[in-house]
Scaffold this motif. Structure first.
Motif, PDB file in Angstrom:
ATOM      1  N   SER A  98      -3.781  12.689  -2.434  1.00 38.42           N
ATOM      2  CA  SER A  98      -4.261  10.950  -1.458  1.00 38.42           C
ATOM      3  C   SER A  98      -3.177  10.101  -1.740  1.00 38.42           C
ATOM      4  O   SER A  98      -3.107   9.417  -0.127  1.00 38.42           O
ATOM      5  CB  SER A  98      -4.738  10.981  -2.745  1.00 38.42           C
ATOM      6  OG  SER A  98      -4.457  10.727  -4.081  1.00 38.42           O
ATOM      7  N   GLY A  99      -1.955  10.715  -2.312  1.00 42.59           N
ATOM      8  CA  GLY A  99      -0.925   9.595  -1.894  1.00 42.59           C
ATOM      9  C   GLY A  99      -0.035   9.759  -0.538  1.00 42.59           C
ATOM     10  O   GLY A  99      -0.008   9.157  -0.376  1.00 42.59           O
ATOM     11  N   ARG A 100       0.104  11.251   0.041  1.00 46.38           N
ATOM     12  CA  ARG A 100      -0.031  11.308   1.431  1.00 46.38           C
ATOM     13  C   ARG A 100      -0.240  11.328   2.432  1.00 46.38           C
ATOM     14  O   ARG A 100      -0.275   9.987   4.032  1.00 46.38           O
ATOM     15  CB  ARG A 100       0.830  13.354   1.073  1.00 46.38           C
ATOM     16  CG  ARG A 100       1.698  13.732   2.720  1.00 46.38           C
ATOM     17  CD  ARG A 100       1.162  14.941   2.988  1.00 46.38           C
ATOM     18  NE  ARG A 100       2.438  15.270   1.826  1.00 46.38           N
ATOM     19  CZ  ARG A 100       3.499  15.801   2.195  1.00 46.38           C
ATOM     20  NH1 ARG A 100       4.136  15.342   2.928  1.00 46.38           N
ATOM     21  NH2 ARG A 100       4.505  16.220   0.695  1.00 46.38           N
ATOM     22  N   ARG A 138       2.403  17.857  -7.153  1.00 53.25           N
ATOM     23  CA  ARG A 138       3.495  17.139  -6.976  1.00 53.25           C
ATOM     24  C   ARG A 138       3.825  15.257  -6.465  1.00 53.25           C
ATOM     25  O   ARG A 138       2.919  15.422  -5.613  1.00 53.25           O
ATOM     26  CB  ARG A 138       4.394  18.171  -6.222  1.00 53.25           C
ATOM     27  CG  ARG A 138       4.355  19.489  -6.603  1.00 53.25           C
ATOM     28  CD  ARG A 138       5.074  20.005  -7.709  1.00 53.25           C
ATOM     29  NE  ARG A 138       5.619  20.765  -8.228  1.00 53.25           N
ATOM     30  CZ  ARG A 138       6.520  21.507  -7.255  1.00 53.25           C
ATOM     31  NH1 ARG A 138       7.439  21.060  -7.123  1.00 53.25           N
ATOM     32  NH2 ARG A 138       6.922  22.895  -8.403  1.00 53.25           N
ATOM     33  N   SER A 139       4.454  15.239  -7.105  1.00 49.84           N
ATOM     34  CA  SER A 139       4.589  13.205  -6.872  1.00 49.84           C
ATOM     35  C   SER A 139       5.659  13.382  -5.491  1.00 49.84           C
ATOM     36  O   SER A 139       6.128  14.671  -5.254  1.00 49.84           O
ATOM     37  CB  SER A 139       5.451  12.879  -8.519  1.00 49.84           C
ATOM     38  OG  SER A 139       5.878  13.146  -7.580  1.00 49.84           O
ATOM     39  N   VAL A 140       6.118  12.545  -4.507  1.00 49.50           N
ATOM     40  CA  VAL A 140       6.799  12.588  -4.146  1.00 49.50           C
ATOM     41  C   VAL A 140       7.847  12.513  -4.551  1.00 49.50           C
ATOM     42  O   VAL A 140       8.789  12.957  -4.024  1.00 49.50           O
ATOM     43  CB  VAL A 140       6.062  11.004  -3.077  1.00 49.50           C
ATOM     44  CG1 VAL A 140       6.606   9.821  -3.916  1.00 49.50           C
ATOM     45  CG2 VAL A 140       7.187  11.203  -1.863  1.00 49.50           C
ATOM     46  N   TRP A 141       7.918  12.113  -5.644  1.00 47.52           N
ATOM     47  CA  TRP A 141       9.717  11.960  -5.792  1.00 47.52           C
ATOM     48  C   TRP A 141      10.005  12.765  -5.862  1.00 47.52           C
ATOM     49  O   TRP A 141      11.244  13.980  -6.500  1.00 47.52           O
ATOM     50  CB  TRP A 141       9.522  11.569  -7.280  1.00 47.52           C
ATOM     51  CG  TRP A 141       9.094  10.108  -7.336  1.00 47.52           C
ATOM     52  CD1 TRP A 141       8.205   9.439  -7.633  1.00 47.52           C
ATOM     53  CD2 TRP A 141       9.983   8.697  -6.546  1.00 47.52           C
ATOM     54  NE1 TRP A 141       8.137   8.199  -7.194  1.00 47.52           N
ATOM     55  CE2 TRP A 141       9.273   7.539  -6.223  1.00 47.52           C
ATOM     56  CE3 TRP A 141      11.218   8.998  -5.297  1.00 47.52           C
ATOM     57  CZ2 TRP A 141       9.430   6.801  -5.396  1.00 47.52           C
ATOM     58  CZ3 TRP A 141      11.379   7.846  -4.809  1.00 47.52           C
ATOM     59  CH2 TRP A 141      10.525   6.717  -4.791  1.00 47.52           C
ATOM     60  N   LYS A 142       9.268  14.799  -6.347  1.00 44.29           N
ATOM     61  CA  LYS A 142       9.969  16.512  -5.925  1.00 44.29           C
ATOM     62  C   LYS A 142       9.459  17.147  -4.541  1.00 44.29           C
ATOM     63  O   LYS A 142       9.957  17.727  -4.721  1.00 44.29           O
ATOM     64  CB  LYS A 142       8.723  16.808  -6.818  1.00 44.29           C
ATOM     65  CG  LYS A 142       9.168  16.436  -8.378  1.00 44.29           C
ATOM     66  CD  LYS A 142       8.377  17.618  -9.184  1.00 44.29           C
ATOM     67  CE  LYS A 142       8.262  16.919 -10.862  1.00 44.29           C
ATOM     68  NZ  LYS A 142       7.469  17.584 -11.868  1.00 44.29           N
ATOM     69  N   LEU A 145       0.788  -1.611  -0.054  1.00 46.61           N
ATOM     70  CA  LEU A 145      -0.091   0.226   0.239  1.00 46.61           C
ATOM     71  C   LEU A 145       1.108   0.831   0.197  1.00 46.61           C
ATOM     72  O   LEU A 145       0.026   2.163  -0.189  1.00 46.61           O
ATOM     73  CB  LEU A 145      -0.667  -0.188   1.205  1.00 46.61           C
ATOM     74  CG  LEU A 145      -2.208   0.790   1.229  1.00 46.61           C
ATOM     75  CD1 LEU A 145      -3.439   0.855  -0.025  1.00 46.61           C
ATOM     76  CD2 LEU A 145      -3.201   0.782   3.222  1.00 46.61           C
ATOM     77  N   ALA A 146       1.755   0.946   0.867  1.00 36.12           N
ATOM     78  CA  ALA A 146       3.220   2.644   1.194  1.00 36.12           C
ATOM     79  C   ALA A 146       3.672   2.967  -0.433  1.00 36.12           C
ATOM     80  O   ALA A 146       3.379   3.735  -1.024  1.00 36.12           O
ATOM     81  CB  ALA A 146       4.002   2.556   1.912  1.00 36.12           C
ATOM     82  N   VAL A 147       3.567   1.589  -1.025  1.00 38.43           N
ATOM     83  CA  VAL A 147       4.366   1.396  -2.671  1.00 38.43           C
ATOM     84  C   VAL A 147       3.512   2.142  -3.465  1.00 38.43           C
ATOM     85  O   VAL A 147       4.142   2.840  -4.154  1.00 38.43           O
ATOM     86  CB  VAL A 147       4.985   0.226  -3.021  1.00 38.43           C
ATOM     87  CG1 VAL A 147       4.943   0.412  -4.266  1.00 38.43           C
ATOM     88  CG2 VAL A 147       6.136   0.021  -2.309  1.00 38.43           C
ATOM     89  N   ALA A 148       1.858   1.741  -3.257  1.00 38.78           N
ATOM     90  CA  ALA A 148       1.091   1.915  -4.562  1.00 38.78           C
ATOM     91  C   ALA A 148       1.102   3.834  -4.248  1.00 38.78           C
ATOM     92  O   ALA A 148       0.756   4.521  -5.138  1.00 38.78           O
ATOM     93  CB  ALA A 148       0.010   1.391  -4.119  1.00 38.78           C
ATOM     94  N   SER A 149       1.483   4.145  -2.794  1.00 38.91           N
ATOM     95  CA  SER A 149       1.418   5.418  -2.187  1.00 38.91           C
ATOM     96  C   SER A 149       1.942   6.479  -2.957  1.00 38.91           C
ATOM     97  O   SER A 149       1.895   7.550  -3.365  1.00 38.91           O
ATOM     98  CB  SER A 149       1.091   6.271  -1.023  1.00 38.91           C
ATOM     99  OG  SER A 149       2.304   5.704  -0.898  1.00 38.91           O
ATOM    100  N   LEU A 150       3.051   5.709  -3.582  1.00 39.58           N
ATOM    101  CA  LEU A 150       3.983   6.797  -4.463  1.00 39.58           C
ATOM    102  C   LEU A 150       3.776   7.323  -5.747  1.00 39.58           C
ATOM    103  O   LEU A 150       4.427   8.105  -6.238  1.00 39.58           O
ATOM    104  CB  LEU A 150       5.515   5.920  -4.569  1.00 39.58           C
ATOM    105  CG  LEU A 150       6.562   5.629  -3.154  1.00 39.58           C
ATOM    106  CD1 LEU A 150       7.121   5.013  -2.737  1.00 39.58           C
ATOM    107  CD2 LEU A 150       6.398   6.370  -2.908  1.00 39.58           C
ATOM    108  N   PHE A 151       3.261   6.439  -6.196  1.00 38.83           N
ATOM    109  CA  PHE A 151       3.011   6.653  -7.557  1.00 38.83           C
ATOM    110  C   PHE A 151       0.998   8.104  -8.113  1.00 38.83           C
ATOM    111  O   PHE A 151       0.863   8.404  -9.057  1.00 38.83           O
ATOM    112  CB  PHE A 151       2.347   5.854  -8.580  1.00 38.83           C
ATOM    113  CG  PHE A 151       3.308   4.594  -8.720  1.00 38.83           C
ATOM    114  CD1 PHE A 151       4.318   4.501  -9.665  1.00 38.83           C
ATOM    115  CD2 PHE A 151       3.760   3.723  -8.083  1.00 38.83           C
ATOM    116  CE1 PHE A 151       5.532   4.104  -9.225  1.00 38.83           C
ATOM    117  CE2 PHE A 151       4.633   2.756  -7.642  1.00 38.83           C
ATOM    118  CZ  PHE A 151       5.723   2.725  -8.761  1.00 38.83           C
TER     119      PHE A 151
END
Length: 149
Positions: free
Chosen positions: A144-146, A62-66, A29-35
């Motif tokens: 939503s990802g956060r 913004r995505s988590v990668w930024k 679920l945590a990996v899914a949140s990265l997208f």
């Protein structure tokens, strides 16, 4: 000695406990949140809100990668520890040597990283950008990802 420690050697999905599967599910679920988007810009001012709507989507959400290091550390740490618990949890020697403590420490570090990611949510923007956005009345909101992460 518990019945869990007297199992046959080797790895079998049938011998993985529900807690271990739950740990792996949390990691996935945590990996899914990265997208998903992690930060969303918004404003109560209709003119600024309209201007934000005209910007490209990657500038407004913004995505988590930024994000900062703390943003993506927690989901990846939970995913890695979840995989370790499922793959290595059936070895009695590892269970006695500290595998449960590994999960506890990884979850604690991930929780601290999550708190720091919320505190430093604005740091994914440069100092000039933060100043301009603050003067413009733009809010930094969690997406939503956060929440999922």
């Amino acid at each position: 000695m518990s019945t869990r420690d007297r199992r046959k050697p080797g790895w079998s999905p049938a011998q993985v406990s529900w807690r271990e599967w739950l740990g792996l599910a949390a990691g996935l679920l945590a990996v899914a949140s990265l997208f998903l988007p992690w930060t969303q810009l918004s404003s109560a001012n209709p003119e600024v809100s309209a201007a934000l709507a005209e910007l490209p989507a990657e500038d407004v959400s913004r995505s988590v990668w930024k994000a900062t290091f703390f943003g993506w550390l927690a989901p990846l740490l939970v995913a890695i520890s979840g995989v370790c618990v499922v793959l290595l949890g059936q070895r009695p020697l590892l269970r006695r040597s500290g595998l449960p403590q590994l999960w506890l420490i990884a979850a604690s570090v991930a929780a601290c990283a999550t708190v720091l990611a919320w505190v430093f949510v604005e740091w994914q923007f440069g100092a000039e950008q933060r100043a301009f956005l603050a003067v413009s009345g733009v809010n930094f909101d969690a997406a939503s990802g956060r929440y999922l992460g």
